[in-house]
Design a protein around this motif. Sequence first.
Motif, PDB file in Angstrom:
ATOM      1  N   PHE A  55      38.841  39.055  30.853  1.00  0.00           N
ATOM      2  CA  PHE A  55      39.737  38.247  31.684  1.00  0.00           C
ATOM      3  C   PHE A  55      41.135  38.882  31.752  1.00  0.00           C
ATOM      4  CE2 PHE A  55      37.014  34.409  30.533  1.00  0.00           C
ATOM      5  CZ  PHE A  55      36.484  34.286  31.806  1.00  0.00           C
ATOM      6  N   TYR A  56      41.972  38.251  32.556  1.00  0.00           N
ATOM      7  CA  TYR A  56      43.392  38.631  32.707  1.00  0.00           C
ATOM      8  C   TYR A  56      43.550  40.053  33.266  1.00  0.00           C
ATOM      9  CZ  TYR A  56      43.897  34.508  29.786  1.00  0.00           C
ATOM     10  OH  TYR A  56      43.801  33.232  29.276  1.00  0.00           O
ATOM     11  N   ASN A  57      42.619  40.460  34.124  1.00  0.00           N
ATOM     12  CA  ASN A  57      42.737  41.757  34.785  1.00  0.00           C
ATOM     13  C   ASN A  57      43.585  41.580  36.042  1.00  0.00           C
ATOM     14  OD1 ASN A  57      40.756  43.618  33.274  1.00  0.00           O
ATOM     15  ND2 ASN A  57      39.558  41.763  33.638  1.00  0.00           N
ATOM     16  N   GLU A  58      44.886  41.727  35.861  1.00  0.00           N
ATOM     17  CA  GLU A  58      45.798  41.482  36.979  1.00  0.00           C
ATOM     18  C   GLU A  58      47.096  42.260  36.777  1.00  0.00           C
ATOM     19  OE1 GLU A  58      46.068  37.271  36.694  1.00  0.00           O
ATOM     20  OE2 GLU A  58      47.603  37.321  35.157  1.00  0.00           O
TER      21      GLU A  58
ATOM     22  N   PHE B 181      18.478  42.509  30.770  1.00  0.00           N
ATOM     23  CA  PHE B 181      19.721  43.066  31.285  1.00  0.00           C
ATOM     24  C   PHE B 181      20.888  42.634  30.408  1.00  0.00           C
ATOM     25  CE2 PHE B 181      19.945  38.867  33.104  1.00  0.00           C
ATOM     26  CZ  PHE B 181      21.297  38.595  33.352  1.00  0.00           C
ATOM     27  N   VAL B 182      21.987  43.373  30.533  1.00  0.00           N
ATOM     28  CA  VAL B 182      23.265  42.963  29.962  1.00  0.00           C
ATOM     29  C   VAL B 182      24.254  42.863  31.111  1.00  0.00           C
ATOM     30  CG1 VAL B 182      22.846  43.978  27.691  1.00  0.00           C
ATOM     31  CG2 VAL B 182      23.945  45.347  29.462  1.00  0.00           C
ATOM     32  N   ASP B 183      25.274  42.028  30.932  1.00  0.00           N
ATOM     33  CA  ASP B 183      26.264  41.888  31.994  1.00  0.00           C
ATOM     34  C   ASP B 183      27.662  42.226  31.481  1.00  0.00           C
ATOM     35  OD1 ASP B 183      27.294  39.657  30.612  1.00  0.00           O
ATOM     36  OD2 ASP B 183      26.109  38.249  31.786  1.00  0.00           O
ATOM     37  N   HIS B 184      28.567  42.446  32.415  1.00  0.00           N
ATOM     38  CA  HIS B 184      29.972  42.661  32.106  1.00  0.00           C
ATOM     39  C   HIS B 184      30.770  41.933  33.177  1.00  0.00           C
ATOM     40  CE1 HIS B 184      33.538  45.621  31.295  1.00  0.00           C
ATOM     41  NE2 HIS B 184      33.802  44.369  30.957  1.00  0.00           N
ATOM     42  N   MET B 185      31.426  40.844  32.807  1.00  0.00           N
ATOM     43  CA  MET B 185      32.171  40.007  33.747  1.00  0.00           C
ATOM     44  C   MET B 185      33.653  40.360  33.697  1.00  0.00           C
ATOM     45  SD  MET B 185      30.047  37.936  35.207  1.00  0.00           S
ATOM     46  CE  MET B 185      28.305  37.533  35.037  1.00  0.00           C
ATOM     47  N   GLN B 186      34.200  40.863  34.798  1.00  0.00           N
ATOM     48  CA  GLN B 186      35.600  41.279  34.863  1.00  0.00           C
ATOM     49  C   GLN B 186      36.339  40.456  35.920  1.00  0.00           C
ATOM     50  OE1 GLN B 186      35.564  45.937  34.314  1.00  0.00           O
ATOM     51  NE2 GLN B 186      33.805  45.322  35.523  1.00  0.00           N
ATOM     52  N   PHE B 187      37.304  39.670  35.456  1.00  0.00           N
ATOM     53  CA  PHE B 187      38.008  38.738  36.339  1.00  0.00           C
ATOM     54  C   PHE B 187      39.485  38.678  35.969  1.00  0.00           C
ATOM     55  CE2 PHE B 187      33.611  37.598  36.515  1.00  0.00           C
ATOM     56  CZ  PHE B 187      33.403  37.122  37.798  1.00  0.00           C
ATOM     57  N   GLY B 188      40.233  37.947  36.780  1.00  0.00           N
ATOM     58  CA  GLY B 188      41.646  37.733  36.518  1.00  0.00           C
ATOM     59  C   GLY B 188      41.867  36.626  35.497  1.00  0.00           C
ATOM     60  N   ASN B 189      42.938  35.887  35.666  1.00  0.00           N
ATOM     61  CA  ASN B 189      43.334  34.835  34.734  1.00  0.00           C
ATOM     62  C   ASN B 189      42.457  33.593  34.917  1.00  0.00           C
ATOM     63  OD1 ASN B 189      44.582  32.849  33.250  1.00  0.00           O
ATOM     64  ND2 ASN B 189      46.640  33.233  34.045  1.00  0.00           N
ATOM     65  N   PRO B 190      41.637  33.234  33.924  1.00  0.00           N
ATOM     66  CA  PRO B 190      40.724  32.097  34.076  1.00  0.00           C
ATOM     67  C   PRO B 190      41.447  30.749  34.088  1.00  0.00           C
ATOM     68  CG  PRO B 190      40.647  32.878  31.823  1.00  0.00           C
ATOM     69  CD  PRO B 190      41.501  33.857  32.582  1.00  0.00           C
ATOM     70  N   GLU B 191      42.747  30.745  33.734  1.00  0.00           N
ATOM     71  CA  GLU B 191      43.516  29.505  33.821  1.00  0.00           C
ATOM     72  C   GLU B 191      43.843  29.146  35.270  1.00  0.00           C
ATOM     73  OE1 GLU B 191      46.798  29.603  30.857  1.00  0.00           O
ATOM     74  OE2 GLU B 191      45.761  31.403  30.168  1.00  0.00           O
ATOM     75  N   ASN B 192      43.677  30.117  36.153  1.00  0.00           N
ATOM     76  CA  ASN B 192      43.785  29.872  37.588  1.00  0.00           C
ATOM     77  C   ASN B 192      42.466  29.257  38.060  1.00  0.00           C
ATOM     78  OD1 ASN B 192      43.490  30.251  40.430  1.00  0.00           O
ATOM     79  ND2 ASN B 192      45.040  31.850  40.413  1.00  0.00           N
TER      80      ASN B 192
ATOM     81  N   THR C 242      53.158  41.073  39.793  1.00  0.00           N
ATOM     82  CA  THR C 242      52.807  40.200  40.931  1.00  0.00           C
ATOM     83  C   THR C 242      51.781  39.134  40.564  1.00  0.00           C
ATOM     84  OG1 THR C 242      50.994  41.643  41.652  1.00  0.00           O
ATOM     85  CG2 THR C 242      53.209  42.135  42.491  1.00  0.00           C
ATOM     86  N   LYS C 243      51.109  39.311  39.433  1.00  0.00           N
ATOM     87  CA  LYS C 243      50.018  38.424  38.992  1.00  0.00           C
ATOM     88  C   LYS C 243      48.817  38.463  39.936  1.00  0.00           C
ATOM     89  CE  LYS C 243      52.466  37.120  35.500  1.00  0.00           C
ATOM     90  NZ  LYS C 243      52.144  37.685  34.165  1.00  0.00           N
ATOM     91  N   LYS C 244      48.740  39.507  40.750  1.00  0.00           N
ATOM     92  CA  LYS C 244      47.592  39.652  41.642  1.00  0.00           C
ATOM     93  C   LYS C 244      46.395  40.164  40.847  1.00  0.00           C
ATOM     94  CE  LYS C 244      46.021  41.717  45.966  1.00  0.00           C
ATOM     95  NZ  LYS C 244      46.396  42.573  47.126  1.00  0.00           N
ATOM     96  N   ALA C 245      45.285  39.434  40.927  1.00  0.00           N
ATOM     97  CA  ALA C 245      44.102  39.777  40.131  1.00  0.00           C
ATOM     98  C   ALA C 245      43.217  40.779  40.874  1.00  0.00           C
ATOM     99  CB  ALA C 245      43.305  38.516  39.828  1.00  0.00           C
TER     100      ALA C 245
ATOM    101  N   GLU D 204      40.977  28.866  40.871  1.00  0.00           N
ATOM    102  CA  GLU D 204      40.196  29.654  41.833  1.00  0.00           C
ATOM    103  C   GLU D 204      39.442  30.777  41.126  1.00  0.00           C
ATOM    104  OE1 GLU D 204      40.802  32.410  45.849  1.00  0.00           O
ATOM    105  OE2 GLU D 204      42.443  31.169  45.107  1.00  0.00           O
ATOM    106  N   ILE D 205      40.131  31.462  40.210  1.00  0.00           N
ATOM    107  CA  ILE D 205      39.487  32.562  39.494  1.00  0.00           C
ATOM    108  C   ILE D 205      38.395  32.037  38.571  1.00  0.00           C
ATOM    109  CG2 ILE D 205      39.874  34.318  37.713  1.00  0.00           C
ATOM    110  CD1 ILE D 205      42.557  34.899  39.117  1.00  0.00           C
TER     111      ILE D 205
END
Length: 347
Positions: free
Chosen positions: A139-142, A96-107, A146-149, A109-110
């Motif tokens: 990363f940084y999908n926000e 398999f291959v993956d695709h990880m989509q998240f907000g700001n990793p410096e947070n 508002t900085k809401k991820a 919680e994220i």
Amino acid sequence: MNLNWNEILIKLLSNPTLASKAWIYEQYDHEVGIRTVIKPGLADAAVLRVPNGKFIAIKADGNSKQCYLDPYNASAGILSEACRNVICVGAEPIAFVDHMQFGNPENPEIFWYFSQAVKGMADYSRYLNIPCIGGKVSFYNEDEVTKKAIKPTPIACVIGLIEKEEYIRRIDLRDQDTLFITGVTKDEMGGSEYYEFIHNIVGGNCPKVNFELDKLLFESLNLGIKKFSIKSLHDVSKGGLALALAELCILSTKGLEVNLDNLPRETERIDEILFSESHSRFLIVPNKEEELIEIFRNKGIPFAKIGRIYGEKLSISLKEKKVIELNLEEISEAYDKSIPRIMGDME
């Protein structure tokens, strides 16, 4: 519960998350090179012919609602679901291959969500011996203001191998064929389409994958396919059992007569029985019923015979009461025409 389950199932079938995506994928040429054997939308995964005479199955899955509640178990479940999808067309998952989509990793919680998602997929892939051969992290999908991820959104795309053309499985049903189910239906409604779309609830118990059961189940189904004791398979996942039964009717243009009294389950609530999204569940139509039963018993797989292919309706009974009865035309209308209507192509 005093709810109209017919109306709820129709609403869920028209939910854009669950409805047919044909309006989208039919705008693209999915037959380049004339290698397509099973087209998108006609089974749980697409199948392509490769030059060496073998075949590959491909399916991608994600579930941000469940990952928001429990990133570890949800991410393992995403990979499990993609594996189940390629198994349904007769393939063995090989990578398999993956695709990880998240907000700001410096947070913190994220970053915790991200680390748990990676761990969930990694643990499952090691246990099932299905390697990750590539991937991408976004990363940084926000929102910039508002900085809401976005919700944590890992995706897994599984490739399965089919050694021989005769192992390919399609949705091919005939009147009076029997219908089996594997796995156990549990109180696992967290992140479900039913909770969010019908009741606007975000919360509850997220489905958890039983790694050992998946391994035994995949081995059993692979054996059943190669011994030709299985005719057709369909995964039970988003939307739960009622959705999977409706999809089977739509894909086969056949009716189903189902009784859930013997369903392997750990709940007695009707909504959980119909719409829980517990893992490790397949709807199976056997070629050789007794041989399939023996395979499941030898591996200790929970299973039950729950009905037959019959008539022109989806009929679901429980404890001598008919909880759902819908014509094929009604469920197909809701499923097939929802997205075209939303996009303005239909009235």
